[in-house]
Design a protein around this motif. Structure first.
Motif, PDB file in Angstrom:
ATOM      1  N   ASN A  65     -19.002  21.139   3.949  1.00 26.44           N
ATOM      2  CA  ASN A  65     -20.161  20.258   3.758  1.00 26.44           C
ATOM      3  C   ASN A  65     -20.444  19.937   2.293  1.00 26.44           C
ATOM      4  O   ASN A  65     -21.532  19.501   1.938  1.00 26.44           O
ATOM      5  CB  ASN A  65     -21.407  20.861   4.424  1.00 26.44           C
ATOM      6  CG  ASN A  65     -21.763  22.222   3.857  1.00 26.44           C
ATOM      7  OD1 ASN A  65     -20.977  22.810   3.101  1.00 26.44           O
ATOM      8  ND2 ASN A  65     -22.923  22.734   4.210  1.00 26.44           N
ATOM      9  N   VAL A  66     -19.454  20.162   1.416  1.00 26.96           N
ATOM     10  CA  VAL A  66     -19.548  19.725   0.016  1.00 26.96           C
ATOM     11  C   VAL A  66     -18.272  18.955  -0.329  1.00 26.96           C
ATOM     12  O   VAL A  66     -17.291  19.005   0.402  1.00 26.96           O
ATOM     13  CB  VAL A  66     -19.746  20.904  -0.971  1.00 26.96           C
ATOM     14  CG1 VAL A  66     -21.137  21.497  -0.849  1.00 26.96           C
ATOM     15  CG2 VAL A  66     -18.694  21.985  -0.754  1.00 26.96           C
ATOM     16  N   ASP A  67     -18.288  18.259  -1.463  1.00 30.37           N
ATOM     17  CA  ASP A  67     -17.192  17.354  -1.807  1.00 30.37           C
ATOM     18  C   ASP A  67     -15.923  18.068  -2.274  1.00 30.37           C
ATOM     19  O   ASP A  67     -14.905  17.424  -2.507  1.00 30.37           O
ATOM     20  CB  ASP A  67     -17.639  16.376  -2.905  1.00 30.37           C
ATOM     21  CG  ASP A  67     -18.587  15.321  -2.348  1.00 30.37           C
ATOM     22  OD1 ASP A  67     -18.638  15.161  -1.118  1.00 30.37           O
ATOM     23  OD2 ASP A  67     -19.288  14.667  -3.148  1.00 30.37           O
ATOM     24  N   GLY A  68     -15.984  19.370  -2.453  1.00 28.52           N
ATOM     25  CA  GLY A  68     -14.821  20.104  -2.936  1.00 28.52           C
ATOM     26  C   GLY A  68     -15.279  21.320  -3.701  1.00 28.52           C
ATOM     27  O   GLY A  68     -16.397  21.801  -3.521  1.00 28.52           O
ATOM     28  N   ILE A  69     -14.405  21.833  -4.572  1.00 25.73           N
ATOM     29  CA  ILE A  69     -14.762  22.991  -5.397  1.00 25.73           C
ATOM     30  C   ILE A  69     -15.283  22.483  -6.737  1.00 25.73           C
ATOM     31  O   ILE A  69     -14.639  21.659  -7.402  1.00 25.73           O
ATOM     32  CB  ILE A  69     -13.547  23.914  -5.594  1.00 25.73           C
ATOM     33  CG1 ILE A  69     -13.139  24.492  -4.230  1.00 25.73           C
ATOM     34  CG2 ILE A  69     -13.861  25.034  -6.570  1.00 25.73           C
ATOM     35  CD1 ILE A  69     -11.910  25.349  -4.261  1.00 25.73           C
ATOM     36  N   TYR A  70     -16.464  22.945  -7.094  1.00 20.71           N
ATOM     37  CA  TYR A  70     -17.093  22.546  -8.349  1.00 20.71           C
ATOM     38  C   TYR A  70     -16.862  23.598  -9.427  1.00 20.71           C
ATOM     39  O   TYR A  70     -16.612  24.773  -9.117  1.00 20.71           O
ATOM     40  CB  TYR A  70     -18.608  22.363  -8.152  1.00 20.71           C
ATOM     41  CG  TYR A  70     -18.997  21.107  -7.411  1.00 20.71           C
ATOM     42  CD1 TYR A  70     -19.563  20.025  -8.085  1.00 20.71           C
ATOM     43  CD2 TYR A  70     -18.797  20.988  -6.041  1.00 20.71           C
ATOM     44  CE1 TYR A  70     -19.922  18.859  -7.411  1.00 20.71           C
ATOM     45  CE2 TYR A  70     -19.150  19.834  -5.356  1.00 20.71           C
ATOM     46  CZ  TYR A  70     -19.717  18.775  -6.050  1.00 20.71           C
ATOM     47  OH  TYR A  70     -20.068  17.626  -5.381  1.00 20.71           O
ATOM     48  N   ASP A  71     -16.984  23.191 -10.687  1.00 20.23           N
ATOM     49  CA  ASP A  71     -16.826  24.140 -11.795  1.00 20.23           C
ATOM     50  C   ASP A  71     -18.134  24.868 -12.116  1.00 20.23           C
ATOM     51  O   ASP A  71     -18.281  25.489 -13.160  1.00 20.23           O
ATOM     52  CB  ASP A  71     -16.283  23.431 -13.038  1.00 20.23           C
ATOM     53  CG  ASP A  71     -17.155  22.260 -13.474  1.00 20.23           C
ATOM     54  OD1 ASP A  71     -18.260  22.087 -12.904  1.00 20.23           O
ATOM     55  OD2 ASP A  71     -16.736  21.511 -14.378  1.00 20.23           O
ATOM     56  N   GLY A  72     -19.082  24.795 -11.197  1.00 17.56           N
ATOM     57  CA  GLY A  72     -20.369  25.482 -11.334  1.00 17.56           C
ATOM     58  C   GLY A  72     -21.135  25.295 -10.040  1.00 17.56           C
ATOM     59  O   GLY A  72     -20.561  24.946  -9.010  1.00 17.56           O
ATOM     60  N   ASN A  73     -22.435  25.495 -10.082  1.00 11.96           N
ATOM     61  CA  ASN A  73     -23.249  25.270  -8.887  1.00 11.96           C
ATOM     62  C   ASN A  73     -23.283  23.774  -8.570  1.00 11.96           C
ATOM     63  O   ASN A  73     -23.639  22.965  -9.425  1.00 11.96           O
ATOM     64  CB  ASN A  73     -24.677  25.783  -9.145  1.00 11.96           C
ATOM     65  CG  ASN A  73     -25.523  25.782  -7.876  1.00 11.96           C
ATOM     66  OD1 ASN A  73     -25.436  24.865  -7.054  1.00 11.96           O
ATOM     67  ND2 ASN A  73     -26.328  26.807  -7.710  1.00 11.96           N
ATOM     68  N   PRO A  74     -22.899  23.380  -7.328  1.00 11.48           N
ATOM     69  CA  PRO A  74     -22.868  21.951  -6.973  1.00 11.48           C
ATOM     70  C   PRO A  74     -24.207  21.246  -7.179  1.00 11.48           C
ATOM     71  O   PRO A  74     -24.254  20.025  -7.358  1.00 11.48           O
ATOM     72  CB  PRO A  74     -22.494  21.960  -5.483  1.00 11.48           C
ATOM     73  CG  PRO A  74     -21.843  23.278  -5.248  1.00 11.48           C
ATOM     74  CD  PRO A  74     -22.471  24.235  -6.217  1.00 11.48           C
ATOM     75  N   ASN A  75     -25.313  22.031  -7.147  1.00 11.68           N
ATOM     76  CA  ASN A  75     -26.642  21.432  -7.303  1.00 11.68           C
ATOM     77  C   ASN A  75     -27.024  21.196  -8.765  1.00 11.68           C
ATOM     78  O   ASN A  75     -28.003  20.511  -9.051  1.00 11.68           O
ATOM     79  CB  ASN A  75     -27.702  22.329  -6.648  1.00 11.68           C
ATOM     80  CG  ASN A  75     -27.462  22.473  -5.153  1.00 11.68           C
ATOM     81  OD1 ASN A  75     -27.083  21.509  -4.492  1.00 11.68           O
ATOM     82  ND2 ASN A  75     -27.654  23.676  -4.622  1.00 11.68           N
TER      83      ASN A  75
END
Length: 359
Positions: A171-181
């Motif tokens: 339910n997110v666009d992929g792996i982020y380099d931090g908190n997606p928010n």
């Protein structure tokens, strides 16, 4: 550049198939099926690993609070699995496509023969243009028999079928380099380095309905890509996501595959839970094994047999600090291995063709 694959595994997470109230999202399931049909019509073989049985069960029955979590899960999964597979069957039937149900536990991946039986079943389904829908058998899988989550199962299935790609919908666009928010965080679009420590910047929170978080996804994706299978992690709640991932027009994370490993190495790589024996190796053997040169484990490099095993079983290899360094198939049993510990000119305990190293 779009991605052209002949055989893919698609894993749909419970957080994609489930609404915020915990009930199945019928509209989204229908949309995903439409996309799968479109991809299949282009000649791509598709195996689906689908969560959602417990959510489907929740839509049919209410469980009293007096039952413990495991019993409630078994009840919901048992009822819900019928509902889930019927939903898929009816949606695929509209396009004259058959789907099948394949329920598994970790036990199914332990013995080589059992593993091959399951592989053969999936292969014949694909040969007959059937879409296998794989799920963990939550009715009998409790505690130690459970996969970490369906991501782990999807990695196993992709390896088993020698798939070219695994698409994981979350339910997110992929792996982020931090908190997606956080405003400063951005998607890591490509991961080519197997040594990245995702735990240092990926949040460890789990989804509302799933068992696994993004760290378990990233570790599984690294392992799968190391075996020669591309892994795409994308947002399954977005319209047309599967088509857009394959066309490379959707923001997502792609793990670049290494050179393809042998079919046996793919089995060994995912067999940590089913390993029987544990063998401790000395520093010299560890250095030789993890070097780029193909090296077998010889008895001279063995310090101790920590737990017994038979010929042909998967064994764990640990260093002198008891850290896991690899997995392999034993060429002979523990009794013979104990007799030859530290000796020169002995037959390898694990041949390099049947050795999988973590590093």
């Amino acid at each position: 550049m779009s991605f052209t694959y002949k055989r893919i595994v698609i894993k749909i997470g419970s957080n994609v198939l489930t609404q915020s109230n915990g009930l199945p999202d019928q509209h989204r399931i229908s949309q995903l099926v439409e996309q799968i049909v479109a991809i299949k019509k282009q000649g791509v073989e598709i195996t689906l690993v689908s969560s959602g049985a417990v959510a489907a069960g929740r839509s049919l029955i209410t469980v009293s609070d007096k039952y413990d979590a495991i019993a409630a899960r078994q009840l919901l999964a048992s009822i819900g699995q019928v509902k889930l597979i019927n939903t898929y069957a009816q949606l695929f039937e509209k396009h004259d496509i058959l789907c099948s149900q394949v329920l598994v536990t970790t036990e199914d991946f332990k013995g080589r023969q059992h593993y091959l039986n399951m592989k053969n079943c999936l292969e014949i389904l694909l040969q007959h243009q059937v879409i296998p829908i794989v799920n963990e058998n939550d009715v009998v899988s409790v505690t130690e028999l459970m996969f970490t989550d369906n991501d782990e199962l999807a990695g196993l299935i992709a390896s088993m079928l020698n798939a070219q790609a695994l698409i994981i919908l979350t339910n997110v666009d992929g792996i982020y380099d931090g908190n997606p928010n956080d405003e400063g965080s951005s998607i890591i679009t490509e991961v080519a380095d197997a040594g990245i420590d995702f735990a240092s910047f990926v949040t460890s929170g789990k989804s509302q309905f799933g068992r696994g978080g993004m760290i378990t996804k990233s570790h599984m994706a690294q392992k799968t890509a190391k075996l020669g299978i591309a892994v795409h992690i994308a947002n399954g709640t977005k319209d047309n996501i599967l088509i857009n991932v394959l066309n490379n027009t959707a923001p997502h994370t792609r793990f670049v595959p290494n050179k393809t490993s042998s079919e046996k190495k793919k089995w060994i790589a995912h067999s940590e839970k089913s390993a029987t024996g544990v063998v401790q190796v000395n520093e010299g053997a560890k250095t030789a094994l993890v070097s780029n040169k193909a090296t077998s484990l010889l008895p001279i490099g063995v310090v101790k047999i920590i737990s017994d095993f038979k010929k042909g079983e998967i064994i764990k290899l640990v260093d002198e600090q008891n850290e896991l360094i690899g997995l392999g198939i034993a060429e002979y049993g523990a009794d013979k291995a104990k007799e030859s510990i530290g000796q020169k000119n002995q037959k390898p305990l694990v041949h390099y063709d049947y050795l999988y190293l973590l590093s």
